[in-house]
Scaffold this motif. Structure first.
Motif, PDB file in Angstrom:
ATOM      1  N   GLY A 134       0.799  -1.218   0.000  1.00  0.00           N
ATOM      2  CA  GLY A 134       0.000   0.000   0.000  1.00  0.00           C
ATOM      3  C   GLY A 134       0.834   1.271   0.000  1.00  0.00           C
ATOM      4  O   GLY A 134       0.444   2.261   0.600  1.00  0.00           O
ATOM      5  N   GLY A 135       2.001   1.239  -0.652  1.00  0.00           N
ATOM      6  CA  GLY A 135       2.855   2.413  -0.721  1.00  0.00           C
ATOM      7  C   GLY A 135       3.617   2.712   0.565  1.00  0.00           C
ATOM      8  O   GLY A 135       4.232   3.767   0.693  1.00  0.00           O
ATOM      9  N   ARG A 136       3.596   1.805   1.506  1.00  0.00           N
ATOM     10  CA  ARG A 136       4.268   2.014   2.791  1.00  0.00           C
ATOM     11  C   ARG A 136       5.379   0.977   2.956  1.00  0.00           C
ATOM     12  O   ARG A 136       5.178  -0.200   2.687  1.00  0.00           O
ATOM     13  N   GLY A 137       6.548   1.434   3.400  1.00  0.00           N
ATOM     14  CA  GLY A 137       7.682   0.549   3.576  1.00  0.00           C
ATOM     15  C   GLY A 137       7.717  -0.123   4.938  1.00  0.00           C
ATOM     16  O   GLY A 137       7.346   0.483   5.947  1.00  0.00           O
ATOM     17  N   TYR A 138       8.169  -1.361   4.952  1.00  0.00           N
ATOM     18  CA  TYR A 138       8.280  -2.162   6.174  1.00  0.00           C
ATOM     19  C   TYR A 138       9.707  -2.701   6.259  1.00  0.00           C
ATOM     20  O   TYR A 138       9.994  -3.800   5.784  1.00  0.00           O
ATOM     21  N   PRO A 139      10.627  -1.943   6.871  1.00  0.00           N
ATOM     22  CA  PRO A 139      12.029  -2.342   6.879  1.00  0.00           C
ATOM     23  C   PRO A 139      12.434  -3.324   7.984  1.00  0.00           C
ATOM     24  O   PRO A 139      13.545  -3.836   7.972  1.00  0.00           O
TER      25      PRO A 139
END
Length: 176
Positions: free
Chosen positions: A85-90
């Motif tokens: 959804g356009g969000r990063g999960y590092p």
């Protein structure tokens, strides 16, 4: 009753993220949840919960606990975050996942909140699910595991429909 460490309800609210978790056998967190995610340790128990909106039809779907997993290694930072959804999960950690409820099955959490300490106000129980991890005490973990055990099957037998539903439809041009 205070919550015991080592047992968590992992809240998943997106079908694509769920498909990634199941396919890669790992989970990911946004950078803003680093403190919460760093509380996970190898061997911790995680019950995967899909929200009513996970499959994009909250009027039809119910929030369900669908799998039991164990954290396989501590959370680490990845320089190339996975995106949903356009969000990063590092922040990532591997999961040991062996059993999964058939698609559309699982423990309907709403049916059990009055029996669980994690939800001190059963009338407003869903407020507790506005985070990626909800700590569970021994009673809650044992109770939910007991409810889930007769429903699950080996992952290889049940994962196919989750992966199919988790892939976004392609446009006529072949792009996602």
């Amino acid at each position: 009753m205070s919550s015991a460490t080592g047992s968590f309800l992992m809240i998943i609210g997106d079908r694509e993220a769920l498909a990634w978790v199941l396919a890669t056998r790992q989970t990911a967190f946004p950078a803003g949840r680093a403190r919460e995610a760093s509380g996970l340790a190898a061997g911790d128990s995680v019950l995967l919960y899909t929200t009513r909106g996970c499959f994009r039809n909250p009027s039809r779907d119910r929030g369900r606990i669908i799998a039991h997993a164990a954290v396989a290694a501590p959370v680490t930072h990845d320089d190339e975050p996975v995106e949903f959804g356009g969000r990063g999960y590092p922040l990532r950690c591997p999961l040991h996942l062996t059993e999964l409820a058939p698609f559309g099955a699982g423990v309907v959490l709403a049916d059990h909140v009055t029996s669980l300490y994690a939800f001190p106000n059963p009338k407003a129980w869903s407020i507790q699910l506005r985070r990626p991890l909800l700590p569970l005490n021994e009673h809650d973990h044992a109770y939910l595991t007991r409810e889930l055990t007769p429903i699950v099957a080996p992952v290889e037998e049940t994962i196919g429909e989750y992966l199919r539903v988790g892939v976004p439809p392609r446009s006529a041009a072949g792009e996602r």
